[in-house]
Design a protein around this motif. Structure first.
Motif, short mmCIF file in Angstrom:
data_model
loop_
_atom_site.label_atom_id
_atom_site.label_comp_id
_atom_site.label_asym_id
_atom_site.label_seq_id
_atom_site.Cartn_x
_atom_site.Cartn_y
_atom_site.Cartn_z
N THR A 1 0.86 -1.18 0.00
CA THR A 1 0.00 0.00 0.00
C THR A 1 0.89 1.23 0.00
O THR A 1 1.89 1.27 0.72
CB THR A 1 -0.86 0.02 1.29
OG1 THR A 1 -1.74 -1.10 1.28
CG2 THR A 1 -1.66 1.31 1.42
N CYS B 1 -0.90 9.72 -6.10
CA CYS B 1 -1.34 8.32 -6.14
C CYS B 1 -1.26 7.76 -7.56
O CYS B 1 -0.77 6.63 -7.77
CB CYS B 1 -2.75 8.18 -5.60
SG CYS B 1 -2.90 8.56 -3.85
N ALA C 1 -3.05 -0.15 -4.06
CA ALA C 1 -3.66 0.06 -2.74
C ALA C 1 -3.10 1.36 -2.15
O ALA C 1 -1.89 1.58 -2.18
CB ALA C 1 -3.37 -1.12 -1.82
N LYS D 1 -3.42 4.36 1.10
CA LYS D 1 -3.94 4.91 2.35
C LYS D 1 -3.84 6.41 2.26
O LYS D 1 -2.78 6.96 1.94
CB LYS D 1 -3.13 4.38 3.53
CG LYS D 1 -3.43 5.09 4.85
CD LYS D 1 -2.96 4.26 6.03
CE LYS D 1 -1.82 4.91 6.78
NZ LYS D 1 -1.47 4.14 8.00
N PRO E 1 -2.92 -5.94 1.61
CA PRO E 1 -1.67 -5.26 1.28
C PRO E 1 -1.06 -4.60 2.52
O PRO E 1 -1.78 -4.24 3.46
CB PRO E 1 -2.09 -4.21 0.25
CG PRO E 1 -3.56 -4.06 0.38
CD PRO E 1 -4.08 -5.36 0.93
N GLU F 1 1.62 -1.74 4.38
CA GLU F 1 2.05 -0.34 4.17
C GLU F 1 3.57 -0.25 4.07
O GLU F 1 4.21 0.49 4.81
CB GLU F 1 1.54 0.53 5.32
CG GLU F 1 0.02 0.55 5.40
CD GLU F 1 -0.49 1.15 6.70
OE1 GLU F 1 0.33 1.54 7.55
OE2 GLU F 1 -1.72 1.25 6.86
#
Ligand code: MG
Length: 365
Positions: free
Chosen positions: A132, A147, A158, A160, A316, A318
């Motif tokens: 992620t 992103c 993925a 956050k 996923p 981080e």
């Protein structure tokens, strides 16, 4: 094999640009390299990140904890005795990040001694981790661009997304990111910035953008609000800052305040992280592997833990923070290709520290 010394090197790394979140922003990262030396010449390594606002540990306090308390107790012991050593570390309160690094360095050492990578020692489920990307707080269009760019360059699917400074900007950012990445897994992190009412509103807005879950909308101390938000919110809740220790995870689970839990080996090492896995399974809470602003070394430590277990591999992890760093102390920071981090066949954590880079970024000289 016997431990002969434990040494530390504090180092700081520059970020490509400052990272924003609900409480502020950071421009450089702080770490301590822990090295466990042995009479057989092997050296186990791990890093402890310093995040004073979460854990109350500084580079100076971590170095001092090793030299004053932990090294004198561990020198002379067999490094395979990880459970005994955990008990010894726990005679001193708190200092969880540096304790976590000592535990991971022991596992790096054991892996080297038996010629196996850590993920095989810990469970051996797979050798790869889907990652992620964590998108910091900035203007909505900039966040969407960031992103989309990481998706283009590294195949990451993925994300956050930090929320919690302004509800209109949060909504605009999520809409912009969803517009650019219609199929991505997206979740949000409120870093404890929301009241109960604002959290419920944010969760409803996030659900409209097909956000999968929300990390820590409410303060860790707001026990009642947390339970109500978990019960009545439109999407599931991920515990992170409220879940720094086994007992904190227990409290959140018993309170019914979380549906998922972020496991960060930086704060619970491998030993306690495995205990949290068991606790989470018993309560029907889904685990995922988080990151604590780690450099390449900490990313690899998290990746070995994640790959080792079926439960953590299901979501996923981080483990992409190092993409934000302008430098590292490893010869080669772990590459992310097609959204995955692939673990090599090297024993232990498979670390190769570059002495020149460590010399440049250490802060004790
Ligand atoms: Mg968090």
């Amino acid at each position: 094999m016997k431990i002969t010394a434990i040494t530390t090197v504090p180092f700081s790394l520059p970020l490509r640009r400052a990272i924003g979140f609900a409480h502020g922003s950071m421009a450089t990262t702080e770490h301590v390299l822990v090295e466990i030396h042995t009479d057989e010449g092997l050296i186990g390594r791990a890093e402890a990140p310093s995040r004073a606002y979460l854990y109350g540990e500084s580079q100076v306090s971590m170095v001092e904890a090793v030299h004053l308390w932990f090294a004198p107790l561990l020198v002379g012991l067999d490094p395979f005795r990880t459970d005994t050593i955990r008990g010894i570390l726990e005679r001193t309160a708190n200092n969880n990040t540096i304790k976590g690094a000592i535990d991971i360095a022991l596992h790096d050492l054991i892996g080297q001694a038996v010629g196996q990578p850590c993920y095989k020692l810990l469970g051996g489920h797979t050798d790869r981790v889907r990652v992620t990307y964590v998108c910091g707080y900035s203007a909505p269009q900039e966040m969407a661009d960031e992103c989309a760019q990481v998706h283009e360059s590294h195949g990451v699917t993925a994300f956050k997304v930090k929320v919690g400074v302004d509800p209109h900007k949060d909504a605009a950012a999520l809409a912009a990111i969803r517009g650019r990445l219609p199929d991505a897994l997206i979740y949000v992190d409120g870093n404890e910035a929301f009241s109960e009412k604002d959290a419920l509103n944010m969760l409803a807005m996030a659900a409209e953008q097909r956000v999968a879950w929300a990390e820590e909308p409410c303060p860790a101390a707001d026990t009642v609000a947390r339970r109500r938000v978990a019960e009545h919110g439109a999407i599931p809740i991920l515990g992170d800052d409220s879940c720094r220790t086994l007992s904190e995870v227990t409290r959140e689970a018993v309170n019914g305040a979380i549906h998922l839990v972020s496991i960060k080996v930086a704060r619970t090492g491998y030993r306690l992280s495995r205990d949290i896995l068991g606790l989470a399974a018993a309560h029907g809470i889904r685990p995922l592997v988080g990151s604590q602003g780690d450099s390449g070394m900490g990313i690899l430590a998290g990746a070995h833990f994640c790959a080792a277990h079926r439960a953590t591999s299901a979501l996923p992890a981080e483990l992409s923070f190092h993409l934000n760093l302008a430098a590292d102390i490893l010869v080669e920071p772990p590459p992310i290709i097609n959204g995955e981090l692939l673990l090599g066949k090297g024993s232990g954590l498979g670390l190769v520290v570059d002495p020149d880079k460590l010399g440049r970024y250490r802060v004790d000289r």
